[in-house]
Scaffold this motif. Sequence first.
Motif, short mmCIF file in Angstrom:
data_model
loop_
_atom_site.label_atom_id
_atom_site.label_comp_id
_atom_site.label_asym_id
_atom_site.label_seq_id
_atom_site.Cartn_x
_atom_site.Cartn_y
_atom_site.Cartn_z
N GLY A 18 0.82 -1.20 0.00
CA GLY A 18 0.00 0.00 0.00
C GLY A 18 0.86 1.25 0.00
N ASP A 22 -2.41 6.86 1.09
CA ASP A 22 -3.68 6.32 0.59
C ASP A 22 -4.77 6.67 1.59
OD1 ASP A 22 -5.87 4.77 -0.21
OD2 ASP A 22 -4.61 3.09 -0.81
N TRP A 24 -8.00 5.91 1.27
CA TRP A 24 -9.04 4.89 1.31
C TRP A 24 -8.57 3.63 2.02
CZ3 TRP A 24 -12.39 4.58 -3.68
CH2 TRP A 24 -12.95 5.82 -3.94
N SER A 26 -5.59 3.27 4.26
CA SER A 26 -4.42 3.80 4.97
C SER A 26 -3.60 2.65 5.55
CB SER A 26 -4.87 4.72 6.11
OG SER A 26 -5.47 3.95 7.13
N HIS A 59 -4.39 6.05 -3.78
CA HIS A 59 -5.06 4.75 -3.65
C HIS A 59 -4.64 3.73 -4.72
CE1 HIS A 59 -7.94 1.90 -2.21
NE2 HIS A 59 -8.61 1.89 -3.35
N HIS A 60 -4.65 4.11 -5.97
CA HIS A 60 -4.29 3.16 -7.03
C HIS A 60 -2.91 3.47 -7.63
CE1 HIS A 60 -8.05 0.99 -7.18
NE2 HIS A 60 -8.71 2.12 -7.18
#
Length: 87
Positions: A18, A22, A24, A26, A59-60
Motif C-alpha cells: 500500500g 492512501d 481509502w 491507509s 489509492h491506485h
Amino acid sequence: MNAAQRAARTTVPILAAGASDDLWASPRQMDLLTAQLSAAKVERKTYTPADLSVKSVGHHGLMRRGVGTGAWDEILAWLQDASQKAQ
C-alpha cells in the motif's frame, strides 16, 4: 458474509502493499485488514512518495505507470518467490 471467519481460513502467502498517503486504505486500515488473515503468512509493505520519487502515490498509484513503477520490480520479485515456493 462472515468475512472475519473466511479471512482466518486463508492460508496462501499474502503481500499487502500500500501507500502511506492512501486515504481509502491507509496503513492503519491495511494493518487491521491483514490482522484478520491469522492463518496466512502476511508481509506488509508501505511505500511512501519519497520511496518512489513522486509527489503522491494515493489509492491506485502503485498500479499506475510513472507512479508505482519504482515498486514493480520488488512486487514482481515477491510474486515470483511465492510462486516458486508453492511449487
